[in-house]
Design an enzyme around this catalytic site. Structure first.
Site, mmCIF file in Angstrom:
data_model
loop_
_atom_site.group_PDB
_atom_site.id
_atom_site.type_symbol
_atom_site.label_atom_id
_atom_site.label_comp_id
_atom_site.label_asym_id
_atom_site.label_seq_id
_atom_site.Cartn_x
_atom_site.Cartn_y
_atom_site.Cartn_z
ATOM 1 N N HIS A 13 43.879 43.464 32.184
ATOM 2 C CA HIS A 13 42.802 42.571 31.749
ATOM 3 C C HIS A 13 42.453 42.865 30.295
ATOM 4 O O HIS A 13 42.788 43.920 29.769
ATOM 5 C CB HIS A 13 41.523 42.838 32.555
ATOM 6 C CG HIS A 13 41.637 42.596 34.013
ATOM 7 N ND1 HIS A 13 41.263 41.413 34.592
ATOM 8 C CD2 HIS A 13 42.068 43.402 35.017
ATOM 9 C CE1 HIS A 13 41.449 41.502 35.903
ATOM 10 N NE2 HIS A 13 41.949 42.688 36.185
ATOM 11 N N TYR A 42 36.711 47.726 36.895
ATOM 12 C CA TYR A 42 38.059 48.171 36.543
ATOM 13 C C TYR A 42 38.216 49.655 36.871
ATOM 14 O O TYR A 42 37.268 50.427 36.796
ATOM 15 C CB TYR A 42 38.336 47.967 35.048
ATOM 16 C CG TYR A 42 38.074 46.573 34.569
ATOM 17 C CD1 TYR A 42 38.839 45.499 35.002
ATOM 18 C CD2 TYR A 42 37.038 46.325 33.667
ATOM 19 C CE1 TYR A 42 38.588 44.212 34.556
ATOM 20 C CE2 TYR A 42 36.786 45.032 33.210
ATOM 21 C CZ TYR A 42 37.561 43.990 33.654
ATOM 22 O OH TYR A 42 37.311 42.716 33.215
ATOM 23 N N HIS A 118 45.950 39.305 34.550
ATOM 24 C CA HIS A 118 44.947 38.599 35.351
ATOM 25 C C HIS A 118 45.324 37.129 35.482
ATOM 26 O O HIS A 118 45.226 36.540 36.547
ATOM 27 C CB HIS A 118 43.578 38.780 34.686
ATOM 28 C CG HIS A 118 42.441 38.216 35.465
ATOM 29 N ND1 HIS A 118 41.217 38.018 34.915
ATOM 30 C CD2 HIS A 118 42.325 37.795 36.749
ATOM 31 C CE1 HIS A 118 40.398 37.507 35.817
ATOM 32 N NE2 HIS A 118 41.047 37.361 36.941
ATOM 33 N N LYS A 126 41.958 31.320 33.047
ATOM 34 C CA LYS A 126 41.682 31.981 31.784
ATOM 35 C C LYS A 126 42.972 32.602 31.291
ATOM 36 O O LYS A 126 43.919 32.754 32.057
ATOM 37 C CB LYS A 126 40.566 33.011 31.902
ATOM 38 C CG LYS A 126 40.746 34.017 33.028
ATOM 39 C CD LYS A 126 39.642 35.052 33.077
ATOM 40 C CE LYS A 126 38.457 34.547 33.846
ATOM 41 N NZ LYS A 126 37.395 35.522 34.000
ATOM 42 N N CYS A 128 43.346 35.659 30.088
ATOM 43 C CA CYS A 128 43.278 37.113 30.205
ATOM 44 C C CYS A 128 44.574 37.682 30.787
ATOM 45 O O CYS A 128 45.026 37.197 31.819
ATOM 46 C CB CYS A 128 42.084 37.469 31.092
ATOM 47 S SG CYS A 128 41.908 39.219 31.473
#
Length: 145
Positions: A13, A42, A118, A126, A128
């Site tokens: 990420h 995380y 991700h 997204k 990411c």
């Protein structure tokens, strides 16, 4: 926190912070607690200078990929936005080296796990972590699909 089950993914990420913004695992922890989470979602965080900080224990499921957390180790690098707030791969050379080291170490612990971004999961809308993990880490993945 739920216990971790079999680790199938190591998910990279970005923190979605501007490249000049100095964040740490404590900042992420504070942000995630404000959302009502128990702690940093995380497991590992990589700062711009390459420092690797521990977040959530690996024995506990993360909070970083909806529907996959019980099977995924979450690794986040600080950055992901340029100074104007646009998506950008802002990893420093130190972050790239530390990510490689960390991911290689995690693969030794979880050899069956696939390193992915991700954005590689279904219904994630997204960019990411703002780079192609599967290509960049194909050597670590052993080119597994």
């Amino acid at each position: 926190m739920k216990p971790m089950k079999e680790v199938l993914y190591i998910v990279v990420h970005c923190s979605a912070t501007r490249k000049s913004q100095k964040w740490t695992v404590a900042d992420i922890d504070r942000c995630h607690r404000a959302k009502g989470w128990s702690c940093c979602g995380y497991h590992w965080v990589v700062l711009q200078d390459g420092t690797i900080q521990a977040g959530r224990p690996e024995s506990k499921a993360g909070a970083h990929v909806r529907h996959y957390n019980e099977h995924a180790i979450g690794v986040c690098y600080i950055g992901g936005l340029d100074d104007k707030g646009r998506d950008a791969d802002t990893r420093t050379p130190e972050q790239k080296a530390s990510l490689w080291f960390l991911l290689r170490t995690l693969k030794e612990s979880y050899p069956q796990a696939k390193i992915v971004g991700h954005r590689d999961f279904p219904n994630v809308h997204k960019s990411c972590p703002v780079f192609d993990c599967q290509t960049e880490y194909s050597q670590l993945n052993g080119n597994q699909k």
